[in-house]
Design a protein around this motif. Structure first.
Motif, PDB file in Angstrom:
ATOM      1  N   ASP A  67      47.765  40.122  30.087  1.00 39.83           N
ATOM      2  CA  ASP A  67      46.913  41.190  29.544  1.00 39.83           C
ATOM      3  C   ASP A  67      45.542  40.670  29.156  1.00 39.83           C
ATOM      4  N   ASP A  68      45.507  39.490  28.553  1.00 41.18           N
ATOM      5  CA  ASP A  68      44.233  38.914  28.105  1.00 41.18           C
ATOM      6  C   ASP A  68      43.297  38.617  29.263  1.00 41.18           C
ATOM      7  N   ASP A  69      43.854  38.412  30.458  1.00 41.06           N
ATOM      8  CA  ASP A  69      43.025  38.092  31.629  1.00 41.06           C
ATOM      9  C   ASP A  69      42.850  39.279  32.566  1.00 41.06           C
ATOM     10  N   MET A  70      43.261  40.472  32.137  1.00 38.09           N
ATOM     11  CA  MET A  70      43.145  41.634  33.010  1.00 38.09           C
ATOM     12  C   MET A  70      42.015  42.573  32.595  1.00 38.09           C
ATOM     13  N   SER A  71      41.132  42.093  31.739  1.00 35.15           N
ATOM     14  CA  SER A  71      39.961  42.906  31.398  1.00 35.15           C
ATOM     15  C   SER A  71      38.956  42.843  32.544  1.00 35.15           C
ATOM     16  N   TYR A  72      38.136  43.876  32.650  1.00 37.35           N
ATOM     17  CA  TYR A  72      37.137  43.910  33.727  1.00 37.35           C
ATOM     18  C   TYR A  72      36.255  42.673  33.701  1.00 37.35           C
ATOM     19  N   SER A  73      35.747  42.355  32.521  1.00 37.12           N
ATOM     20  CA  SER A  73      34.779  41.264  32.399  1.00 37.12           C
ATOM     21  C   SER A  73      35.368  39.930  32.842  1.00 37.12           C
ATOM     22  N   LYS A  74      36.606  39.653  32.444  1.00 36.53           N
ATOM     23  CA  LYS A  74      37.208  38.380  32.809  1.00 36.53           C
ATOM     24  C   LYS A  74      37.520  38.323  34.298  1.00 36.53           C
ATOM     25  N   MET A  75      38.032  39.424  34.835  1.00 38.24           N
ATOM     26  CA  MET A  75      38.370  39.425  36.249  1.00 38.24           C
ATOM     27  C   MET A  75      37.128  39.235  37.112  1.00 38.24           C
ATOM     28  N   ILE A  76      36.046  39.880  36.724  1.00 36.53           N
ATOM     29  CA  ILE A  76      34.797  39.768  37.490  1.00 36.53           C
ATOM     30  C   ILE A  76      34.180  38.388  37.317  1.00 36.53           C
ATOM     31  N   SER A  77      34.317  37.801  36.122  1.00 41.12           N
ATOM     32  CA  SER A  77      33.698  36.504  35.846  1.00 41.12           C
ATOM     33  C   SER A  77      34.286  35.385  36.698  1.00 41.12           C
ATOM     34  N   TYR A  78      35.503  35.553  37.178  1.00 42.52           N
ATOM     35  CA  TYR A  78      36.121  34.517  38.015  1.00 42.52           C
ATOM     36  C   TYR A  78      35.528  34.493  39.421  1.00 42.52           C
ATOM     37  N   GLY A  79      34.841  35.541  39.804  1.00 41.31           N
ATOM     38  CA  GLY A  79      34.103  35.531  41.066  1.00 41.31           C
ATOM     39  C   GLY A  79      34.857  36.076  42.263  1.00 41.31           C
ATOM     40  N   SER A  80      36.172  35.947  42.291  1.00 35.80           N
ATOM     41  CA  SER A  80      36.953  36.451  43.420  1.00 35.80           C
ATOM     42  C   SER A  80      38.400  36.658  42.982  1.00 35.80           C
ATOM     43  N   ARG A  81      39.121  37.429  43.780  1.00 39.08           N
ATOM     44  CA  ARG A  81      40.534  37.672  43.485  1.00 39.08           C
ATOM     45  C   ARG A  81      41.331  36.364  43.540  1.00 39.08           C
ATOM     46  N   ALA A  82      41.017  35.529  44.536  1.00 40.15           N
ATOM     47  CA  ALA A  82      41.743  34.266  44.700  1.00 40.15           C
ATOM     48  C   ALA A  82      41.549  33.362  43.480  1.00 40.15           C
ATOM     49  N   ASN A  83      40.312  33.276  42.990  1.00 44.14           N
ATOM     50  CA  ASN A  83      40.040  32.455  41.808  1.00 44.14           C
ATOM     51  C   ASN A  83      40.747  33.006  40.586  1.00 44.14           C
ATOM     52  N   TRP A  84      40.742  34.332  40.459  1.00 43.34           N
ATOM     53  CA  TRP A  84      41.422  34.965  39.323  1.00 43.34           C
ATOM     54  C   TRP A  84      42.914  34.663  39.365  1.00 43.34           C
ATOM     55  N   GLN A  85      43.525  34.812  40.535  1.00 41.86           N
ATOM     56  CA  GLN A  85      44.950  34.526  40.671  1.00 41.86           C
ATOM     57  C   GLN A  85      45.242  33.065  40.352  1.00 41.86           C
ATOM     58  N   LYS A  86      44.423  32.161  40.884  1.00 46.40           N
ATOM     59  CA  LYS A  86      44.649  30.740  40.664  1.00 46.40           C
ATOM     60  C   LYS A  86      44.584  30.398  39.177  1.00 46.40           C
ATOM     61  N   LYS A  87      43.590  30.942  38.484  1.00 48.89           N
ATOM     62  CA  LYS A  87      43.426  30.655  37.062  1.00 48.89           C
ATOM     63  C   LYS A  87      44.591  31.206  36.246  1.00 48.89           C
ATOM     64  N   VAL A  88      44.958  32.446  36.518  1.00 47.60           N
ATOM     65  CA  VAL A  88      46.022  33.088  35.739  1.00 47.60           C
ATOM     66  C   VAL A  88      47.358  32.397  35.972  1.00 47.60           C
ATOM     67  N   MET A  89      47.682  32.107  37.231  1.00 48.41           N
ATOM     68  CA  MET A  89      48.973  31.493  37.529  1.00 48.41           C
ATOM     69  C   MET A  89      49.038  30.050  37.033  1.00 48.41           C
ATOM     70  N   LYS A  90      47.900  29.401  36.942  1.00 52.05           N
ATOM     71  CA  LYS A  90      47.857  28.075  36.323  1.00 52.05           C
ATOM     72  C   LYS A  90      48.178  28.187  34.838  1.00 52.05           C
ATOM     73  N   LYS A  91      47.628  29.218  34.188  1.00 53.64           N
ATOM     74  CA  LYS A  91      47.919  29.452  32.777  1.00 53.64           C
ATOM     75  C   LYS A  91      49.398  29.774  32.573  1.00 53.64           C
ATOM     76  N   LEU A  92      49.979  30.508  33.505  1.00 53.52           N
ATOM     77  CA  LEU A  92      51.398  30.843  33.405  1.00 53.52           C
ATOM     78  C   LEU A  92      52.262  29.589  33.505  1.00 53.52           C
ATOM     79  N   PHE A  93      51.891  28.686  34.395  1.00 53.29           N
ATOM     80  CA  PHE A  93      52.632  27.430  34.523  1.00 53.29           C
ATOM     81  C   PHE A  93      52.526  26.599  33.247  1.00 53.29           C
TER      82      PHE A  93
END
Length: 238
Positions: A67-93
């Motif tokens: 939830d904390d990473d699903m805000s518009y600003s954070k998702m856009i700040s990562y630059g791409s969907r792939a970067n967003w997924q990589k960052k979030v799934m790294k946090k999950l690990f």
């Protein structure tokens, strides 16, 4: 409605749960000081606790993190969907790693250090592989929760699906096999890898490799889902 969105107590609950396991393990070791670490895991980490406490607390923490990473600003700040997924799934690990470390460390310390004279090489080997197994399985759970969260964005449904998944082995074996019941604790504790009191550590390693392969497949599924789904559906951010 995201009931976990404003709750930030999951790590506190994790530490409380860890203290509970430490006390429970001490009581068991005080009574049976020669008990193997694998048997201690099976006694402490039973199915009831997995279904009712351990997994729900973990899923709540994961949902909060997503939830904390699903805000518009954070998702856009990562630059791409792939970067967003990589960052979030790294946090999950990392969250999975920390959660398991909090839960199992007191038990391992008590058994392998405080009762060191009763420990065997098998216990130390099991300690390492069991920790890896727990981290991998909970990472897999977090990735599945991530996919479900993106798909439905309904916290209760995500939690219900995760509980259903970990309950499935018991249900399926109860219906199909009938003679031998396989439950979640039986799998995650690798209890089936003990034959005539002999620990099949090499099979435990293979089990970890299989779980890694499944995690890779789930990661790929998440990538496919993210590429083909509108992620900016939330309209509740001010």
């Amino acid at each position: 409605m995201n009931i976990f969105r404003k709750i930030n107590i999951f790590w506190i609950l994790s530490f409380v749960l860890s203290c509970f396991f430490a006390v429970a393990a001490y009581k068991v070791l005080f009574r049976y000081n020669t008990i193997r670490l694998s048997v201690l895991y099976q006694a402490i980490f039973n199915d009831l606790l997995f279904y009712a406490i351990i997994v729900p607390i973990f899923v709540g923490n994961i949902i909060k993190l997503i939830d904390d990473d699903m805000s518009y600003s954070k998702m856009i700040s990562y630059g791409s969907r792939a970067n967003w997924q990589k960052k979030v799934m790294k946090k999950l690990f990392i969250a999975s790693l920390i959660y398991i470390f909090i839960l199992v460390t007191p038990i391992n310390v008590e058994r392998l250090i405080l009762w060191m004279k009763n420990s065997q090489l098998q216990d130390y080997c099991y300690c390492i592989l069991a920790f890896i197994t727990y981290v991998l399985i909970f990472t897999l759970i977090s990735y599945i929760a991530f996919i479900l969260k993106i798909q439905w964005n309904m916290d209760i449904l995500v939690l219900a699906c995760i509980i259903g998944i970990i309950f499935a082995p018991y249900l399926l074996t109860r219906i199909i096999l009938k003679t031998e019941i396989i439950n979640f604790s039986y799998i995650i504790n690798a209890y089936f890898l003990f034959v005539d009191n002999q620990y099949l550590w090499f099979a435990h390693e293979l089990m970890c490799i299989v779980i890694i392969a499944v995690i890779i497949c789930v990661y790929a599924l998440a990538s496919f889902q993210i590429k083909n789904k509108d992620l900016l559906w939330r309209n509740d951010e001010k």
